[in-house]
Scaffold this motif. Structure first.
Motif, short mmCIF file in Angstrom:
data_model
loop_
_atom_site.label_atom_id
_atom_site.label_comp_id
_atom_site.label_asym_id
_atom_site.label_seq_id
_atom_site.Cartn_x
_atom_site.Cartn_y
_atom_site.Cartn_z
N PRO A 67 0.80 -1.38 -0.06
CA PRO A 67 -0.07 -0.12 -0.62
C PRO A 67 0.99 0.97 -0.09
CG PRO A 67 -0.11 -1.67 2.32
CD PRO A 67 0.73 -2.34 1.45
N ASP A 68 2.37 1.26 0.28
CA ASP A 68 3.06 2.34 0.53
C ASP A 68 3.63 2.62 -0.86
OD1 ASP A 68 4.23 0.12 1.01
OD2 ASP A 68 5.93 1.51 2.38
N ALA A 69 3.25 1.45 -1.88
CA ALA A 69 4.30 1.79 -3.21
C ALA A 69 3.41 3.32 -3.48
CB ALA A 69 4.13 0.62 -4.08
N SER A 70 4.18 2.97 -4.66
CA SER A 70 2.67 4.83 -6.09
C SER A 70 2.17 3.57 -6.55
CB SER A 70 4.59 5.55 -6.54
OG SER A 70 5.00 4.43 -7.49
N PRO A 71 1.44 4.34 -7.34
CA PRO A 71 0.82 3.68 -8.29
C PRO A 71 1.35 3.23 -9.32
CG PRO A 71 -0.31 5.63 -7.80
CD PRO A 71 0.98 5.66 -7.46
N ALA A 72 2.01 3.79 -9.97
CA ALA A 72 3.04 3.33 -11.22
C ALA A 72 3.68 1.98 -10.33
CB ALA A 72 3.60 4.38 -11.90
N THR A 73 4.22 2.19 -8.88
CA THR A 73 4.93 0.88 -8.93
C THR A 73 3.82 -0.73 -9.13
OG1 THR A 73 7.02 2.05 -7.54
CG2 THR A 73 6.56 -0.03 -6.75
N ARG A 74 2.57 -0.45 -8.02
CA ARG A 74 1.96 -1.11 -8.17
C ARG A 74 1.66 -1.86 -8.90
NH1 ARG A 74 -0.17 2.41 -3.36
NH2 ARG A 74 -2.09 3.03 -5.58
N ALA A 75 1.66 -1.03 -10.52
CA ALA A 75 0.92 -1.79 -11.77
C ALA A 75 2.51 -2.49 -12.49
CB ALA A 75 1.29 -0.57 -12.31
N ILE A 76 3.63 -2.24 -12.39
CA ILE A 76 4.87 -2.75 -12.33
C ILE A 76 4.71 -3.99 -11.65
CG2 ILE A 76 7.52 -2.64 -12.03
CD1 ILE A 76 6.39 -1.19 -14.52
N GLY A 139 22.65 -3.74 3.46
CA GLY A 139 21.99 -3.74 4.79
C GLY A 139 20.90 -5.12 5.63
N GLY A 140 20.54 -5.74 4.44
CA GLY A 140 19.07 -7.02 4.68
C GLY A 140 17.84 -5.93 5.08
N LEU A 141 16.85 -7.07 5.96
CA LEU A 141 15.96 -5.83 5.76
C LEU A 141 16.02 -5.04 6.78
CD1 LEU A 141 13.85 -9.63 6.18
CD2 LEU A 141 13.61 -8.02 4.01
N SER A 142 16.87 -5.03 7.89
CA SER A 142 16.57 -3.54 8.82
C SER A 142 16.54 -2.35 7.82
CB SER A 142 17.85 -3.73 9.39
OG SER A 142 18.81 -4.11 8.94
N GLU A 143 17.72 -2.28 6.77
CA GLU A 143 17.52 -1.00 5.95
C GLU A 143 17.02 -0.51 4.46
OE1 GLU A 143 19.67 1.04 6.97
OE2 GLU A 143 20.50 0.02 8.52
N VAL A 144 15.06 -1.76 4.86
CA VAL A 144 14.26 -1.65 3.01
C VAL A 144 14.27 -0.16 2.85
CG1 VAL A 144 12.51 -2.69 2.38
CG2 VAL A 144 13.66 -4.01 3.18
N SER A 145 13.77 0.24 3.85
CA SER A 145 13.30 1.52 3.55
C SER A 145 14.45 2.89 3.35
CB SER A 145 11.99 1.98 3.79
OG SER A 145 12.84 2.76 5.32
N GLY A 146 15.98 2.15 3.62
CA GLY A 146 16.87 3.33 3.97
C GLY A 146 18.32 3.31 3.86
N HIS A 147 18.08 3.01 2.34
CA HIS A 147 19.57 2.96 1.63
C HIS A 147 20.22 4.31 2.05
CE1 HIS A 147 19.68 -1.77 1.85
NE2 HIS A 147 17.97 -1.25 1.23
N ASP A 148 21.51 4.38 1.98
CA ASP A 148 22.02 5.22 1.59
C ASP A 148 23.25 5.73 0.92
OD1 ASP A 148 22.88 5.44 4.96
OD2 ASP A 148 24.47 5.05 3.06
#
Length: 161
Positions: A67-76, A139-148
């Motif tokens: 649900p947090d993905a953009s509409p374009a990403t959900r379409a992909i 980084g594994g799962l702990s870094e899924v949303s925060g890769h720098d």
């Protein structure tokens, strides 16, 4: 030209697929998820169960359509193709698939994300063998949303624009 998501272990599904879908959306390209399936061992039936688990895990993840993905990403994600990758070595199988399909990008997790093993050209066989641009996630799962940091290997091949 598509974006490939290489998944070799179930715990990589939530790490690799969202990043690959975002790249595919940004590049306006289709997404193909490759589920590595090593050749069967004569010693264990557990590997066959793991293969089915990986494929079904990918299907379940994509069906949920984050649900947090953009509409374009959900379409992909809705249109993503899922292929088993039956090869003794995931990096060789993925590289061959990428070459055959003229892929523009492969997204994969580092061999050991917590220690960054397999995160550079010398230690990662996928970076050395890939015929296209390759993103290795750390980084594994702990870094899924925060890769720098993202390491991208590229070549002078014509489709590496």
């Amino acid at each position: 030209m598509s974006v490939l998501a290489l998944v070799t272990l179930p715990n990589q599904i939530r790490q690799v697929i969202p990043w690959a879908a975002e790249f595919a959306s940004a590049l306006d390209s289709p997404l193909t998820v490759l589920c590595w399936k090593p050749p069967p061992s004569p010693y264990s039936d557990a590997e066959a169960a793991a293969d089915v688990g990986l494929l079904s895990g990918v299907h379940r993840y994509i069906e949920v359509l984050q649900p947090d993905a953009s509409p374009a990403t959900r379409a992909i994600l809705k249109q993503a193709k899922i292929h088993p990758l039956p090869h003794p070595q995931a990096h060789i199988g993925a590289s061959q698939f990428a070459l055959h399909e003229d892929a523009q990008l492969i997204v994969a997790a580092a061999v050991n994300p917590s220690s960054h093993l397999g995160a550079n050209y010398l230690t990662n066989p996928l970076l050395r063998h890939s015929p296209c641009n390759t993103v290795i996630l750390l980084g594994g799962l702990s870094e899924v949303s925060g890769h720098d940091r993202i390491l991208v290997g590229s070549t002078d091949r014509p489709h590496d624009n």
